[in-house]
Scaffold this motif. Structure first.
Motif, mmCIF file in Angstrom:
data_model
loop_
_atom_site.group_PDB
_atom_site.id
_atom_site.type_symbol
_atom_site.label_atom_id
_atom_site.label_comp_id
_atom_site.label_asym_id
_atom_site.label_seq_id
_atom_site.Cartn_x
_atom_site.Cartn_y
_atom_site.Cartn_z
ATOM 1 N N THR A 1 -2.258 -5.550 27.894
ATOM 2 C CA THR A 1 -2.275 -6.178 26.567
ATOM 3 C C THR A 1 -2.799 -7.609 26.597
ATOM 4 O O THR A 1 -2.831 -8.277 25.556
ATOM 5 C CB THR A 1 -0.861 -6.172 25.959
ATOM 6 N N ASP A 2 -3.227 -8.097 27.770
ATOM 7 C CA ASP A 2 -3.827 -9.428 27.834
ATOM 8 C C ASP A 2 -5.157 -9.425 27.077
ATOM 9 O O ASP A 2 -5.824 -8.387 26.968
ATOM 10 C CB ASP A 2 -4.044 -9.843 29.282
ATOM 11 N N PRO A 3 -5.558 -10.578 26.557
ATOM 12 C CA PRO A 3 -6.754 -10.650 25.705
ATOM 13 C C PRO A 3 -8.019 -10.078 26.328
ATOM 14 O O PRO A 3 -8.825 -9.448 25.635
ATOM 15 C CB PRO A 3 -6.900 -12.147 25.442
ATOM 16 N N ASP A 4 -8.217 -10.261 27.646
ATOM 17 C CA ASP A 4 -9.462 -9.779 28.245
ATOM 18 C C ASP A 4 -9.556 -8.266 28.229
ATOM 19 O O ASP A 4 -10.604 -7.692 27.921
ATOM 20 C CB ASP A 4 -9.628 -10.314 29.672
ATOM 21 N N PHE A 5 -8.446 -7.582 28.513
ATOM 22 C CA PHE A 5 -8.468 -6.127 28.523
ATOM 23 C C PHE A 5 -8.546 -5.583 27.098
ATOM 24 O O PHE A 5 -9.263 -4.615 26.829
ATOM 25 C CB PHE A 5 -7.234 -5.568 29.242
ATOM 26 N N VAL A 6 -7.822 -6.204 26.193
ATOM 27 C CA VAL A 6 -7.883 -5.781 24.788
ATOM 28 C C VAL A 6 -9.308 -5.914 24.266
ATOM 29 O O VAL A 6 -9.830 -5.011 23.596
ATOM 30 C CB VAL A 6 -6.916 -6.615 23.925
ATOM 31 N N ALA A 7 -9.961 -7.028 24.578
ATOM 32 C CA ALA A 7 -11.325 -7.257 24.103
ATOM 33 C C ALA A 7 -12.284 -6.207 24.656
ATOM 34 O O ALA A 7 -13.193 -5.740 23.948
ATOM 35 C CB ALA A 7 -11.784 -8.657 24.494
ATOM 36 N N ALA A 8 -12.097 -5.829 25.915
ATOM 37 C CA ALA A 8 -12.964 -4.816 26.516
ATOM 38 C C ALA A 8 -12.803 -3.474 25.814
ATOM 39 O O ALA A 8 -13.784 -2.804 25.490
ATOM 40 C CB ALA A 8 -12.648 -4.682 28.002
ATOM 41 N N MET A 9 -11.568 -3.071 25.548
ATOM 42 C CA MET A 9 -11.331 -1.793 24.880
ATOM 43 C C MET A 9 -11.743 -1.841 23.404
ATOM 44 O O MET A 9 -12.155 -0.830 22.829
ATOM 45 C CB MET A 9 -9.855 -1.397 25.001
ATOM 46 N N GLN A 10 -11.655 -3.000 22.802
ATOM 47 C CA GLN A 10 -12.073 -3.145 21.405
ATOM 48 C C GLN A 10 -13.565 -2.851 21.252
ATOM 49 O O GLN A 10 -14.004 -2.349 20.210
ATOM 50 C CB GLN A 10 -11.760 -4.560 20.904
ATOM 51 N N LYS A 11 -14.327 -3.129 22.278
ATOM 52 C CA LYS A 11 -15.757 -2.824 22.219
ATOM 53 C C LYS A 11 -15.996 -1.334 21.998
ATOM 54 O O LYS A 11 -16.938 -0.946 21.305
ATOM 55 C CB LYS A 11 -16.450 -3.289 23.504
ATOM 56 N N GLU A 12 -15.173 -0.498 22.598
ATOM 57 C CA GLU A 12 -15.316 0.941 22.391
ATOM 58 C C GLU A 12 -14.989 1.316 20.953
ATOM 59 O O GLU A 12 -15.675 2.137 20.340
ATOM 60 C CB GLU A 12 -14.419 1.707 23.373
ATOM 61 N N VAL A 13 -13.936 0.720 20.403
ATOM 62 C CA VAL A 13 -13.605 0.982 18.995
ATOM 63 C C VAL A 13 -14.773 0.573 18.102
ATOM 64 O O VAL A 13 -15.130 1.282 17.150
ATOM 65 C CB VAL A 13 -12.319 0.228 18.598
ATOM 66 N N ASP A 14 -15.392 -0.549 18.420
ATOM 67 C CA ASP A 14 -16.522 -1.018 17.623
ATOM 68 C C ASP A 14 -17.702 -0.058 17.727
ATOM 69 O O ASP A 14 -18.399 0.201 16.729
ATOM 70 C CB ASP A 14 -16.939 -2.424 18.074
ATOM 71 N N LEU A 15 -17.946 0.482 18.919
ATOM 72 C CA LEU A 15 -19.020 1.457 19.078
ATOM 73 C C LEU A 15 -18.752 2.703 18.242
ATOM 74 O O LEU A 15 -19.658 3.246 17.595
ATOM 75 C CB LEU A 15 -19.174 1.844 20.553
#
Length: 434
Positions: free
Chosen positions: A229-243
């Motif tokens: 749940t740290d920001p770096d991992f959340v941001a990485a997974m958010q990229k998939e949601v955006d795709l």
């Protein structure tokens, strides 16, 4: 070799069914024992079958190894599906744990003392990276070959027709997705019905964005210094949601299996395919087809190149075997047999890592796509563990692979990234609780 560990989430069958399956020692249900003779030591070898690693491959590879170990016979047991870890656990629960196992996740078994480590001297004598698969200083799968996973494979003609160049940064990548979609092309193929395959974009993002910035992230997670749940991992997974939101995948992507996804991409129905380097093997692409495709690592925000690297291998030995020495001798012979690795190079896109045998020594025929992908093995680019795929200290905690793979499907309907990663943290903490 291919999918040194393919772990799809499947329901565990009843032990009675497993016991019945264990009696069937080939994909067709026929018993197949190599080297049987009076007074020989009979070993069991759990294998699996793919388009590249067919029943014939396993039979021949077993025969090659049996010739090097006098006084043994080997009975082949074929995992009924892609989840070899689950099948091995079922066999163990029913008292039928094999003497030798192919391409399992050692961390799922080492805590229970079920695996026998290979000798350090043998590893140092035979492999370019003898500690490549080490867990706590011990190696349970010989580091015979390597993979890069995933690559982003792309269709050269579709890119040219749409005016898309190979993206160097994440912004370039998302711009390419937008341009391809506008051209009426499915930007990214996805085998969404199979969790392990559906997770390839997540594996790429976690490897590039998280491990690319902190190669020790997985060890830090074991130490409790970082969380999903740290920001770096959340941001990485958010990229998939955006795709997903931007239409990078086909609307029916979650209904597409691995074989269909491969065919879709090869048939020009999609522009890119995020998949492991095994896709360069002849079991997936012909030499003529290979000329029409290229490969690049998933781009990062700043354009730095990060290679998700996996040291592969096949054989693990049961510490509970009634003939551990014989089982280990067979496993070692199987791992060093040049003909076995030649097949893996040609059909499954394996990158050899033997100390005494270079790739040209195998006499293997490779295609242009394999050659382009193999160039990254010896490149100076940063190499990190392929997230969720390695068999060393960076392997995820037991059971977490399945949870991570399942995330790849749930993100299509549940966009609460942090909430789902909180569950992943909970699963991790439970798996590592003493």
């Amino acid at each position: 070799m291919k999918r040194s560990r393919v772990a799809s989430a499947v329901a565990l069958g009843a032990i009675s069914v497993v016991a019945l399956a264990a009696c069937s020692t080939s994909g067709s249900g026929d018993s197949n024992t190599s080297g049987a003779s009076a007074g020989s030591t009979d070993l069991t070898f759990m294998t699996f079958e793919t388009p590249a690693l067919t029943s014939q491959f396993w039979d021949t590879s077993i025969d090659n190894a049996v010739k090097e170990v006098p006084g043994i016979s080997v009975t082949k047991i074929v995992s009924p599906d892609a989840d070899r870890n689950a099948y091995a656990k079922q066999l163990q629960a029913s008292g039928d744990f094999p003497d030798v196992l192919s391409s399992i996740n050692p961390k799922d078994f080492t805590d229970a003392g079920l695996l026998e480590p290979f000798d350090d001297a043998w590893l140092k004598e035979n492999f370019l990276q003898p500690d490549g698969n080490a867990i706590g200083g011990k190696t349970y799968i010989p580091p015979t070959n390597s993979q890069i996973l995933p690559f982003v494979f792309y269709n050269k003609k579709i890119f040219a027709d749409a005016g898309v160049e190979i993206p160097k940064t994440w912004a370039d990548f998302t711009a390419a997705v937008t341009k391809l979609k506008a051209a009426g092309v499915v930007p990214i193929e996805l085998a969404g019905s199979e969790p392990w395959a559906a997770s390839m974009p997540l594996v790429a993002l976690a490897s590039a964005d998280v491990l690319g910035q902190n190669p020790g992230w997985i060890q830090d997670r074991y130490a409790g210094k970082v969380k999903f749940t740290d920001p770096d991992f959340v941001a990485a997974m958010q990229k998939e949601v955006d795709l997903i939101k931007d239409g990078a995948y086909s609307p029916d992507a979650l209904n597409v299996d691995f074989a269909t996804a491969n065919k879709n991409f090869l048939d020009g129905k999609s522009a890119m395919y995020i998949m492991g380097s095994w896709f360069t093997g002849s079991s997936y692409v012909t030499p003529e087809q290979a000329d029409g495709f290229g490969a690049f690592p998933l781009p990062t925000d700043d354009g730095s190149v990060v290679i998700p690297f996996n040291m592969g291998g096949t054989t693990s030995v049961s510490a509970k075997s009634a003939a551990v020495d014989k089982a280990k001798a067979f496993a070692e012979a199987w791992s060093l047999a040049p003909d076995n690795l030649k097949v893996l190079i040609e059909t499954d896109g394996a990158f050899p890592m033997l100390k005494k045998t270079g790739i040209k020594d195998f006499g293997a025929s490779t295609n242009t796509l394999y050659d382009a992908a193999y160039a990254y093995v010896n490149s100076d680019s940063k190499k990190v563990s392929a997230f969720g795929w390695v068999n060393n200290d960076d392997a995820l905690a037991p059971g977490i692979n399945d949870s991570f793979y399942a995330l790849s499907q749930s993100l299509f309907s549940n966009t609460d990234v942090k909430g789902q990663l909180a569950q992943l943290d909970s699963d991790w903490d439970a798996a590592t609780a003493k």
